[in-house]
Motif scaffolding. Structure first.
Motif, short mmCIF file in Angstrom:
data_model
loop_
_atom_site.label_atom_id
_atom_site.label_comp_id
_atom_site.label_asym_id
_atom_site.label_seq_id
_atom_site.Cartn_x
_atom_site.Cartn_y
_atom_site.Cartn_z
N ARG A 34 -12.45 5.25 2.49
CA ARG A 34 -12.26 4.30 3.85
C ARG A 34 -12.80 5.18 4.99
O ARG A 34 -12.89 6.33 5.01
CB ARG A 34 -10.75 4.46 4.00
N VAL A 35 -13.21 4.17 5.84
CA VAL A 35 -14.15 4.78 7.19
C VAL A 35 -13.15 4.55 8.34
O VAL A 35 -12.78 3.30 8.61
CB VAL A 35 -15.17 3.87 7.25
N THR A 84 4.57 -2.72 7.36
CA THR A 84 3.60 -1.92 8.09
C THR A 84 2.49 -2.63 8.95
O THR A 84 2.14 -3.56 8.34
CB THR A 84 2.94 -1.09 6.93
N HIS A 85 2.08 -2.20 9.97
CA HIS A 85 1.18 -3.25 10.86
C HIS A 85 -0.05 -2.86 10.03
O HIS A 85 -0.72 -3.70 9.38
CB HIS A 85 1.23 -2.82 12.33
N CYS A 86 -0.79 -1.68 10.15
CA CYS A 86 -1.93 -1.40 9.62
C CYS A 86 -1.59 -0.58 8.45
O CYS A 86 -1.02 0.63 8.72
CB CYS A 86 -2.94 -0.61 10.42
N GLU A 87 -1.81 -1.11 7.18
CA GLU A 87 -1.62 -0.32 5.93
C GLU A 87 -2.85 0.81 5.92
O GLU A 87 -3.79 -0.02 5.22
CB GLU A 87 -1.51 -1.28 4.80
N THR A 88 -2.81 1.82 6.17
CA THR A 88 -3.94 2.68 6.28
C THR A 88 -4.47 2.93 4.86
O THR A 88 -5.72 3.17 4.89
CB THR A 88 -3.38 4.15 6.86
N SER A 89 -3.78 2.80 3.74
CA SER A 89 -4.30 3.03 2.59
C SER A 89 -5.00 2.00 1.93
O SER A 89 -6.04 2.10 1.17
CB SER A 89 -3.19 3.31 1.70
N THR A 90 -5.31 0.69 2.69
CA THR A 90 -5.75 -0.20 2.09
C THR A 90 -7.08 -0.73 3.33
O THR A 90 -7.84 -1.57 3.01
CB THR A 90 -5.21 -1.74 1.72
N GLY A 91 -6.61 -0.61 4.49
CA GLY A 91 -7.19 -1.25 5.56
C GLY A 91 -6.65 -2.82 6.02
O GLY A 91 -7.63 -3.21 6.60
N GLY A 107 0.91 -1.28 -0.22
CA GLY A 107 0.03 -0.15 -0.09
C GLY A 107 0.77 1.35 -0.07
O GLY A 107 2.22 1.26 0.04
N ALA A 108 0.29 2.49 0.44
CA ALA A 108 0.98 3.58 0.04
C ALA A 108 1.81 3.76 0.98
O ALA A 108 3.09 4.61 0.83
CB ALA A 108 0.04 4.74 0.14
N PHE A 109 1.74 3.28 2.25
CA PHE A 109 2.61 3.48 3.46
C PHE A 109 3.84 2.63 3.32
O PHE A 109 4.68 2.87 3.86
CB PHE A 109 1.83 3.80 4.65
N GLY A 110 3.54 1.31 2.91
CA GLY A 110 4.52 0.44 2.58
C GLY A 110 5.58 1.16 1.54
O GLY A 110 6.78 0.99 1.92
N VAL A 148 -9.36 0.94 10.52
CA VAL A 148 -10.16 1.45 9.38
C VAL A 148 -10.56 0.31 8.42
O VAL A 148 -10.01 -0.66 8.24
CB VAL A 148 -8.73 2.22 8.56
N THR A 149 -11.81 0.70 7.80
CA THR A 149 -12.28 -0.23 6.82
C THR A 149 -12.39 0.46 5.44
O THR A 149 -12.90 1.62 5.40
CB THR A 149 -13.88 -0.55 7.27
N SER A 150 -11.96 -0.33 4.51
CA SER A 150 -11.74 0.14 3.07
C SER A 150 -13.20 -0.40 2.39
O SER A 150 -13.31 -1.76 2.38
CB SER A 150 -10.45 -0.16 2.57
N VAL A 151 -13.63 0.33 1.71
CA VAL A 151 -15.27 -0.12 0.89
C VAL A 151 -15.06 0.05 -0.68
O VAL A 151 -14.51 1.19 -0.92
CB VAL A 151 -16.38 0.72 1.37
N ARG A 152 -15.21 -0.98 -1.55
CA ARG A 152 -14.93 -0.70 -2.86
C ARG A 152 -16.47 -0.80 -3.62
O ARG A 152 -16.89 -1.83 -3.98
CB ARG A 152 -13.83 -1.75 -3.26
N PRO A 153 -16.92 0.07 -3.85
CA PRO A 153 -18.19 0.02 -4.28
C PRO A 153 -18.18 -0.38 -6.07
O PRO A 153 -17.42 -0.19 -6.42
CB PRO A 153 -19.12 1.62 -4.34
N GLU A 154 -19.64 -1.06 -6.34
CA GLU A 154 -19.57 -1.49 -7.67
C GLU A 154 -20.61 -0.66 -8.29
O GLU A 154 -20.51 -0.58 -9.50
CB GLU A 154 -19.63 -2.85 -7.75
#
Length: 386
Positions: A336-337, A137-144, A88-91, A298-304
């Motif tokens: 992301r929430v 990275t423990h929590c990859e914030t960009s992906t959740g 992800g972005a932070f890695g 953080v939860t990442s949502v990918r709508p369709e």
């Protein structure tokens, strides 16, 4: 309509508890006086359990990125071979910092939205036996995604002498880590996420195994020289002017964590994760990450069936609900929430209710109230007495 406040549910910065706000409004004190010394001596031992360590946790005035950079500049020297897990972005940021400091970077690229496999780390170390440090990275914030950093650290210690350096910026305070038991050598974090503070403080926990490397490292460094922070901490000081108001806030934030107990804090974050995920599943809106690999913060949502940015825009304009968008290759693809720090199950019910209204605006088909009902059921199931 102009608003004087927002419903902030980004994965950083996060809402500040009122008592922390009040603490940061205390009259200013001299940073070389006895009061500041007493403040630092009160804070220092109380940070240790949050990081799962018996060692000192250093406090730097700077953002979370300054903590990442401090780990690199202190524990490595030009030409060192290092392994960086990039999912992800932070890695990727960790990798960029390592490249900036002229390290020989081996990237272990992982599909965004998935966690690293321990066996893949082992394989990379076996193929590159000269690796001096593993960055993950423990929590990859960009992906959740929540990476299994404790399992990674334990395996690294079995097969190599490499240091394990972990980015815990968006997990410390919201997910338990046992730094000492797992063999993590350096664990860093920042103030503006689950630690319930504004941005401006960075934390660096260093194990004895890492101090040996740091003390023998000839690389020049100045502001981020951890040896100086360690020396000054022993005297109840910081080497350079600290962000005193944030230190007052940190003292209160630690009191709040202790009052709730860390065990209950981590349970609360797990509960908010479950409520949020089950709500979106009931609303038939796809999630980016599997249940097993999902972050508690953080939860990442990918709508369709609708655009992520359109939902964010309407939620912000109509209700002042601030959600985060995707980064880099996920830009425009996800929202992301954040549910960390000063956040409670009641806040989850609030933002799920708002999101249901926005989904109606966007024409998404679902049973009205399904998300709220699912979140309520998750809460009742989690809190049901045996």
């Amino acid at each position: 309509m102009k608003r004087e406040w927002d419903l902030l549910h980004t994965p950083g910065p996060t809402p500040i508890p009122p008592s922390v706000d009040r603490s940061m409004s205390q009259p200013m004190i001299g940073h070389r006086g006895e009061k500041c010394k007493e403040l630092m001596q009160d804070i220092a031992p109380r940070l240790k359990p949050v990081f799962g360590t018996s060692g000192d946790v250093l406090v730097i005035t700077g953002s979370g990125t300054s903590a990442l950079e401090s780990a690199v500049v202190n524990a490595t020297q030009p030409g060192d071979e290092v392994l960086v897990v990039v999912a992800g972005a932070f890695g990727d940021r960790f990798a960029q910092i390592c490249q900036t400091y002229e390290l020989n970077v081996h990237r272990l690229d992982v599909t965004w939205g998935e966690a690293v496999k321990v066996d893949h780390v082992t394989q990379a170390l076996q193929e590159n036996p000269d690796i001096k440090a593993v960055f993950v990275t423990h929590c990859e914030t960009s992906t959740g995604v929540m990476h299994p950093v404790e399992a990674v650290a334990e395996k690294v210690k079995e097969v190599s002498e490499a240091l394990v350096i972990v980015d815990g910026v968006s997990s410390i305070g919201g997910a338990g880590l046992n730094m000492d038991a797992s063999g993590i050598d350096i664990l860093v974090s920042g103030s503006q996420k689950a630690m319930m503070l504004p941005a401006g403080l960075a934390f660096v926990a260093v194990a004895d195994s890492a101090w040996k490397v740091i003390d023998e490292n000839p690389r020049p460094r100045f502001y981020l020289d951890l040896r100086v922070y360690r020396k000054q901490l022993m005297a109840g000081q910081t080497p350079y002017t600290p962000a005193l108001s944030l230190l007052f806030g940190l003292q209160e934030a630690l009191r709040l964590l202790e009052e709730e107990t860390l065990e209950k804090v981590y349970e609360r974050h797990e509960l908010m994760k479950q409520m949020t995920r089950e709500a979106f599943q009931a609303l038939q809106v796809p999630l980016l990450v599997s249940d097993e690999e999902a972050s508690t913060t953080v939860t990442s949502v990918r709508p369709e069936t609708f655009e992520a940015e359109q939902l964010r825009k309407l939620a912000r304009e109509e209700f002042g609900l601030q959600l985060a968008g995707g980064q880099k290759e996920l830009k425009g693809e996800i929202f992301r929430v954040g549910h960390m720090g000063y956040s409670r199950p009641a806040n989850v019910l609030q933002y799920i209710g708002i999101i249901e209204i926005i989904l109606k605006r966007l024409g998404h088909t679902f049973e009205p109230g399904a998300g709220t009902a699912a979140a309520q059921a998750a809460y009742l199931d989690f809190t049901r007495e045996d």
